[in-house]
Motif scaffolding. Structure first.
Motif, PDB file in Angstrom:
ATOM      1  N   PRO A 149      11.285  -2.970   7.001  1.00  0.00           N
ATOM      2  CA  PRO A 149      11.205  -3.701   5.714  1.00  0.00           C
ATOM      3  C   PRO A 149       9.779  -3.415   4.784  1.00  0.00           C
ATOM      4  CG  PRO A 149      10.354  -5.249   7.695  1.00  0.00           C
ATOM      5  CD  PRO A 149      10.896  -4.072   8.024  1.00  0.00           C
ATOM      6  N   ALA A 150       9.692  -3.677   3.511  1.00  0.00           N
ATOM      7  CA  ALA A 150       8.320  -3.336   2.864  1.00  0.00           C
ATOM      8  C   ALA A 150       7.388  -4.318   3.597  1.00  0.00           C
ATOM      9  CB  ALA A 150       8.639  -3.798   1.407  1.00  0.00           C
ATOM     10  N   ILE A 151       6.038  -3.619   3.323  1.00  0.00           N
ATOM     11  CA  ILE A 151       4.881  -4.322   3.732  1.00  0.00           C
ATOM     12  C   ILE A 151       4.337  -5.025   2.480  1.00  0.00           C
ATOM     13  CG2 ILE A 151       2.655  -4.280   4.993  1.00  0.00           C
ATOM     14  CD1 ILE A 151       5.093  -3.123   6.602  1.00  0.00           C
ATOM     15  N   GLU A 152       4.255  -6.360   2.816  1.00  0.00           N
ATOM     16  CA  GLU A 152       3.548  -7.101   1.529  1.00  0.00           C
ATOM     17  C   GLU A 152       2.050  -7.531   1.833  1.00  0.00           C
ATOM     18  OE1 GLU A 152       6.061 -10.379   0.946  1.00  0.00           O
ATOM     19  OE2 GLU A 152       7.937  -9.206   1.499  1.00  0.00           O
ATOM     20  N   LEU A 153       1.445  -7.844   0.894  1.00  0.00           N
ATOM     21  CA  LEU A 153      -0.105  -8.271   1.147  1.00  0.00           C
ATOM     22  C   LEU A 153      -0.059  -9.518   0.547  1.00  0.00           C
ATOM     23  CD1 LEU A 153      -2.961  -7.410   1.994  1.00  0.00           C
ATOM     24  CD2 LEU A 153      -3.295  -6.617  -0.502  1.00  0.00           C
ATOM     25  N   THR A 154      -0.643 -10.457   1.339  1.00  0.00           N
ATOM     26  CA  THR A 154      -0.883 -11.949   0.769  1.00  0.00           C
ATOM     27  C   THR A 154      -1.570 -11.889  -0.619  1.00  0.00           C
ATOM     28  OG1 THR A 154      -2.640 -12.401   2.186  1.00  0.00           O
ATOM     29  CG2 THR A 154      -0.668 -13.063   3.308  1.00  0.00           C
ATOM     30  N   GLY A 155      -1.551 -13.098  -1.150  1.00  0.00           N
ATOM     31  CA  GLY A 155      -2.334 -13.071  -2.376  1.00  0.00           C
ATOM     32  C   GLY A 155      -3.873 -13.233  -2.205  1.00  0.00           C
TER      33      GLY A 155
END
Length: 150
Positions: free
Chosen positions: A37-43
């Motif tokens: 999966p794509a790696i996301e960064l929290t806000g």
């Protein structure tokens, strides 16, 4: 203790802390035979309004989500700022951090849990909802995350 405190018994997510999300996500993807999966960064603090143990924190984390039927597997690589993720990774190393449940009535659920000796640890916002980590380790042996979607 009250019964059915959350109003659900369906686990929506299991969160796992890791040191290297890119490497670990690839290992999971290979293990399950799925695409990484794509790696996301929290806000940012302004977006997420993250609060840890009563204090505002700039804490962010890289996240990877694997949808595994009815349960989601979440990998979490925290940054260096104070957070439940950083504290647990430093204290316990990699491994299970929380089990999560989708609930309704976040404020009310937090009050009930706190009244049952399960204190609020961290809160924040995400696009489309909010989360809260409750310290249920003494009783449940793992943190509980509440997820409330708009």
């Amino acid at each position: 203790m009250e019964k059915n405190v959350l109003g659900t018994n369906v686990i929506a997510q299991i969160g796992i802390l890791v040191h290297d999300i890119e490497k670990t996500a690839q290992v999971y993807a290979d293990f399950f035979g799925v695409e990484k999966p794509a790696i996301e960064l929290t806000g940012t603090l302004e977006e997420a309004q993250t609060n840890y143990n009563g204090d505002s924190t700039e804490a962010r984390a890289k996240l990877a989500f694997f949808d595994m039927g009815s349960t989601q597997l979440e990998l979490i690589e925290p940054d260096e700022h104070p957070s439940t993720w950083r504290e647990a990774l430093d204290a316990n190393g990699e491994g299970v951090h929380h089990i999560a449940f989708v609930i309704e009535g976040m404020k009310e659920k937090i009050k009930v849990l706190e009244a049952n000796g399960m204190p609020l640890q961290q809160t924040g916002e995400y696009p489309g909802g909010r989360y809260a980590y409750i310290d249920t380790v003494k009783d449940l042996k793992v943190l509980t995350e509440l997820l409330e979607n708009d």
